[in-house]
Write an enzyme that holds these catalytic residues in place. Structure first.
Site, PDB file in Angstrom:
ATOM      1  N   CYS A   1      47.294  12.409  77.369  1.00 30.82           N
ATOM      2  CA  CYS A   1      46.298  13.511  77.943  1.00 30.82           C
ATOM      3  C   CYS A   1      46.244  13.795  79.501  1.00 30.82           C
ATOM      4  O   CYS A   1      47.513  13.415  80.073  1.00 30.82           O
ATOM      5  CB  CYS A   1      44.893  13.150  77.366  1.00 30.82           C
ATOM      6  SG  CYS A   1      43.811  15.517  77.308  1.00 30.82           S
TER       7      CYS A   1
ATOM      8  N   GLU B   1      45.424   8.802  69.168  1.00 26.44           N
ATOM      9  CA  GLU B   1      44.236   8.195  68.471  1.00 26.44           C
ATOM     10  C   GLU B   1      43.103   8.780  67.530  1.00 26.44           C
ATOM     11  O   GLU B   1      42.383   7.951  66.943  1.00 26.44           O
ATOM     12  CB  GLU B   1      43.533   6.857  69.747  1.00 26.44           C
ATOM     13  CG  GLU B   1      42.238   8.409  70.257  1.00 26.44           C
ATOM     14  CD  GLU B   1      42.699   9.291  71.307  1.00 26.44           C
ATOM     15  OE1 GLU B   1      44.001   9.301  71.484  1.00 26.44           O
ATOM     16  OE2 GLU B   1      42.180  10.447  72.058  1.00 26.44           O
TER      17      GLU B   1
ATOM     18  N   HIS C   1      46.060  13.150  71.190  1.00 26.96           N
ATOM     19  CA  HIS C   1      45.508  12.260  71.363  1.00 26.96           C
ATOM     20  C   HIS C   1      46.375  11.354  69.657  1.00 26.96           C
ATOM     21  O   HIS C   1      45.421  11.778  68.674  1.00 26.96           O
ATOM     22  CB  HIS C   1      44.296  12.539  70.913  1.00 26.96           C
ATOM     23  CG  HIS C   1      43.989  12.773  71.975  1.00 26.96           C
ATOM     24  ND1 HIS C   1      43.142  12.082  73.265  1.00 26.96           N
ATOM     25  CD2 HIS C   1      43.823  14.025  73.498  1.00 26.96           C
ATOM     26  CE1 HIS C   1      42.658  13.187  74.642  1.00 26.96           C
ATOM     27  NE2 HIS C   1      42.916  14.166  74.292  1.00 26.96           N
TER      28      HIS C   1
END
Lengths: 491, 424
Positions: B315, B401, B399
């Protein structure tokens, strides 16, 4: 990957006449498939005995056979038409079963017809209870606890290990589950278990934990030949486990899962479709969640386009059947344009800013003597769907769409008939009548939740009787509170 | 008959302010945009006034993760999904120690919470953290407006001020462009992430042994109570790395640990020399809020690290890498915020549905020749990832995650480990 050029003609099996449990959703999916395949230049051979579906209009297929959908008849059609492929996943259970019968009889092999969408092994694995359970355990998904027993002592040991009632007893190899049942206490258990052992020709029973009252969810999954997987829609059932999904009020998207839980369910759905081996197209996967612990169990998967696919398509704008047909002939999701945006590809997961509610339509009045209790076999004859910005709005709109004469939950000035009794719209019904109607799932239960709130039941009271999630109940309560407020204004 | 009850605030038509018996029952709140658009709704959470960039997020789940994501610093976040708060707030689903959004805009706040994990309501949580919210407004109209006009400066207030004053105050705000928000969310001093390995284990739904007669299917865990049973075990530590904290989400740190990384987290302003002295095996560049072009110091540090240690960025970390390599960033009209962004890997053709949250992007054309674009967004073809052709550097705009969002891109952390192992 572009579309397959080794296939020229494709046989599509429809679903036959409309019956309870298999209605116009397969008219929709089959027609979409016909259109999609012809658009791609394939010769479409259709077999469907239903004159009322638009699918059997001459312009929808190159060859249309209005013939019985039985393995023998379809075999003769195959012999005559010599299609390159058979697409069995868009015509409901009828098409799937017919295709499997043709596979087992060796007809497909004999005439060199390839099953596209899902292979026979995948359908077998998805449809057979034990094969499915073994496959799910293999990939680490949770299934209902169970154990087999040949004597009452063995049965007691299994029951003790599961550790709580109710328990489901299924005798092995009996027709339609004769001799089985649900035991709510030790006494019933011993009785049913012994009966089951006696009934079973091999004196064997399966003792399984019951998921009655658990929350029920569905995921609509699509997969392409490059193993790209997407979730089209998640669905949460208003009615907890114990009522057939087709007879449940269902809501999209899922309302009471955190992102952590939702993503675990999403991962499990992909793991399931991969393990079962549905190569391309859509599948419907059902989960059950224990409200107090979050324990998540995979219940079943339909390795084909289903009733929920039609709902999910209309709820999200993602045409599952059409895309499934295109995936079956080799396209990948990123090669197919998204019908709504037209600029972006179909390889995305619809996100919606509204709530969709589906309510089943029953017609028990036409079948006097039929037990109107809702169970695990489907009894509704149709359904209505509605979209709203809140669950309350979509619920009210769906109730109004049912054409049962109500404008919503109530407050429309029309009387209520309960057995032989007739009550005024704003009458408060007797508590025992309400309790009874809430306890056993039935077609009018949603209306009795209103009666219950009006009679002073709390969300907790109703939850204890119905196991319908408190979030849903609270929303229904708000509709009732609004009715009360409006009624007070009129005075 | 039951006693008359308070009507839920969202039933009320707040778009007009005509005197109605309903309107006095909830706290009224105003959301005003710099272009003069004003929405009236009911306040929830804390009372007061906040300024911020009004943006929208399309995730249908994960409001708790969104609230606590430091990347939302300076923003008033609108959820496009209308029903929020349904499952409450729990202690585990946080992405940092507190919520960071300036304000929260939703269509309807749930009156009840329904989740076995819930500890408090969203309303209570926002009140405790002094964040105002507004509900009962037409969030679809707001979103459509933001989509056509772009993300805008705005004010969310529960004060009784005029529409005109609200719009004026929104206009006076400095906005996000060129402002360094990282300094507000980065850690004050370096620290070791989760030294006790207590917060990194992956959360799981409690399972059970399935076949009573046979072997348990899951890792032998029963559905006993206690958080212990809700976590997967961790692998041994294989790599020690340094992570730049530009506003790092905890799930990045958890995922790194789950992939065998021991992470030392350093403040955003840490010079490259200091990091190199620690001699880590790799360097991670985190997500974070705001405009990357305001972070000269970060781009300078990263420049000093490229080629010296394997680097992975997510990001804002991806954008800073872009700047450090000589590329440019630009502001997207309304940004990518949601959990359903399709990203295509240009080498494998594989599509991942990804979680995203960014208002700025790297201009792929501005990247030097020795940098290769690896991933694109299928919706608007913008750059979603690149790598250096010779040096051990790669990054993604989205992202992996998740949290909230899909887990499709989870393997990027393992890829980072491979990159480090290849360089050892």
């Amino acid at each position: 990957m572009p579309k397959r050029t080794d296939l020229k003609s494709i046989l599509l099996v429809g679903s036959g006449p409309i019956i309870i449990g298999q209605a116009c959703e397969f008219d929709y999916s089959g027609t979409q498939a016909c259109k999609a395949l012809r658009e791609e230049g394939y010769k479409v051979i259709l077999v469907n005995s239903n004159p009322a579906t638009i699918m059997t209009d001459p312009e929808f297929a190159d060859r249309t056979y209005i013939e019985p959908i039985t393995p023998d008849v379809v075999a003769r059609i195959i012999e005559r038409e010599r299609p390159d492929a058979l697409l069995p996943t868009l015509g409901g259970q009828t098409a799937l079963n017919t295709a499997m019968a043709l596979h087992r009889k060796g007809v497909l092999k004999k005439f060199n017809v390839e099953m596209i969408g899902a292979k026979a092994e995948a359908i077998e694995k998805g449809e057979d209870r034990q094969l499915f359970k073994d496959a799910m355990l293999k990939i680490g998904l949770d299934c209902p606890m169970s154990g087999t027993a040949h004597t009452l002592d063995e049965a007691r040991v299994v029951a003790q290990k599961i550790g709580r009632y109710p328990l489901i007893i299924r005798p092995a190899y009996t027709l339609g589950g004769t001799g089985g049942g649900i035991a709510y206490n030790r006494e019933e258990f011993e009785q049913i278990a012994q009966g089951g052992i006696d009934f079973s020709p091999v004196h064997e029973i399966l003792v399984e934990e019951s998921l009655l009252g658990w929350k029920e969810y569905e995921m609509e999954v699509m997969r392409d030949c490059k193993d790209n997987c997407v979730i089209i829609c998640s669905i949460e059932n208003f009615d907890p486990m114990g009522v057939h999904t087709g007879d449940s009020i269902t809501v999209a998207p899922a309302q009471t899962l955190t992102d952590k839980e939702y993503q675990i369910m999403r991962d499990a759905s992909f793991a399931c479709i991969r393990e079962i081996g549905v190569e391309t197209g859509g599948s419907n996967i059902q989960f059950s969640v224990e409200p107090d612990t979050g324990r998540m169990i995979i219940i079943e998967m339909n390795p084909r386009v289903s009733r929920s696919s039609a709902l999910a398509s209309k709820a999200t704008g993602f045409p599952i059947a059409k895309i499934a047909a295109k995936l079956a002939v080799g396209y990948t999701l990123d090669e197919i344009p998204n019908d709504i945006t037209r600029e972006t590809p179909a390889s995305f997961e619809p996100t919606i800013d509204y709530v969709v509610t589906k309510i089943p339509r029953f017609a028990f009045e036409k079948f006097p003597g039929v037990d109107s209790t809702l169970t695990t076999s489907m009894k509704s004859v149709g359904e209505a769907m509605a979209i709203g910005r809140t669950f309350k709005e979509s619920l009210q709109k769906a109730l109004r769409s049912l054409e049962v004469g109500r404008s919503g939950l109530g407050g429309d000035g029309k009387p209520w008939r309960v057995g032989a009794e007739v009550y005024g719209d704003r009458d408060v019904l007797p508590r025992d009548v309400i309790t009874q109607k809430l306890t056993t799932p039935n077609a009018e239960r949603i209306f009795f939740i209103r009666h219950a709130f009006r009679a002073g039941f709390s969300v907790e009271d109703i939850f204890q009787l119905t196991k319908i999630d408190r979030w849903f109940l609270s929303n229904v309560e708000e509709i009732v509170l609004c009715e009360e407020e409006l009624a007070a204004l009129r005075l | 008959m039951r006693k008359p009850c308070r009507l839920a605030p969202h039933r009320i038509n707040f778009v007009t302010r005509r005197a109605s018996s309903f309107i006095r029952r909830g706290v009224t709140a105003i959301l005003a945009l710099e272009d003069g658009t004003v929405f009236h709704g009911a306040g929830f959470g804390a009372q007061g006034s906040v300024l911020g960039e009004v943006c929208f997020n399309t995730s249908m789940t994960g409001y708790q993760e969104i609230l606590t994501d430091p990347s939302y610093k300076g923003q008033i976040v609108t959820m496009t999904y209308p029903l929020i708060g349904n499952y409450g707030i729990n202690a585990l689903d946080v992405e940092s120690t507190r919520p960071h959004v300036s304000g929260f805009v939703i269509r309807e706040l749930s009156r009840v919470v329904s989740s076995w994990r819930s500890e408090k309501s969203l309303d209570q949580y926002l009140r405790e953290n002094n964040i105002p919210g507004i509900q009962g407004i037409d969030t679809r109209a707001l979103t459509k407006h933001l989509r056509s006009r772009g993300a805008m400066k705005g004010i969310l207030t529960t004060e009784s001020i005029s529409d005109k004053e609200a719009v004026e105050r929104a206009n006076k705000w400095h906005g996000l462009i060129g402002v360094d928000y990282v300094k507000e969310v980065t850690c004050r001093s370096e620290y070791d992430w989760d030294p006790e390995d207590s917060d990194s284990r992956r959360w799981r739904i409690p399972g059970t042994s399935n076949s009573v007669g046979g072997a348990p299917h899951s890792d032998g865990v029963d559905n006993g109570k206690g958080a212990e049973t809700y976590r997967w075990s961790l692998p041994p530590v294989r790599h020690r790395i340094v992570a730049y904290d530009f506003g790092i989400k905890h799930n990045i740190l958890r995922r790194l640990r789950q992939n065998g990384f021991k992470v030392k987290v350093v403040p955003a302003t840490t010079p490259s020399e200091t990091v190199l002295k620690m001699n880590p095996e790799g360097i991670f560049l985190s997500n974070g809020p705001g405009d990357p072009s305001a972070l000269d110091y970060a781009a300078k540090s990263v420049k000093g690290l490229i080629g010296k240690k394997p680097i992975f960025g997510i990001c804002l970390g991806h954008q800073i890498l872009g700047l450090a390599l000589g590329g440019k960033t630009f502001k997207l009209k309304f940004g990518h915020r949601g959990g359903n962004q399709p990203v295509k890997d240009l080498s494998t053709g594989k599509i991942s549905i990804t979680s995203q949250n960014h208002g700025f992007a790297v201009d792929a054309k501005s990247l030097p020749k020795d940098v290769e674009q690896t991933k694109i967004n299928l919706n608007d073809q913008t750059c979603e990832g690149f790598r250096h052709r010779e040096l051990p550097v790669f990054c993604v705009q989205y992202h992996p995650e998740a949290s909230p969002g899909p887990h499709d891109a989870n393997d990027l952390f393992a890829e980072f480990a491979k990159l480090i192992e290849g360089k050892r």
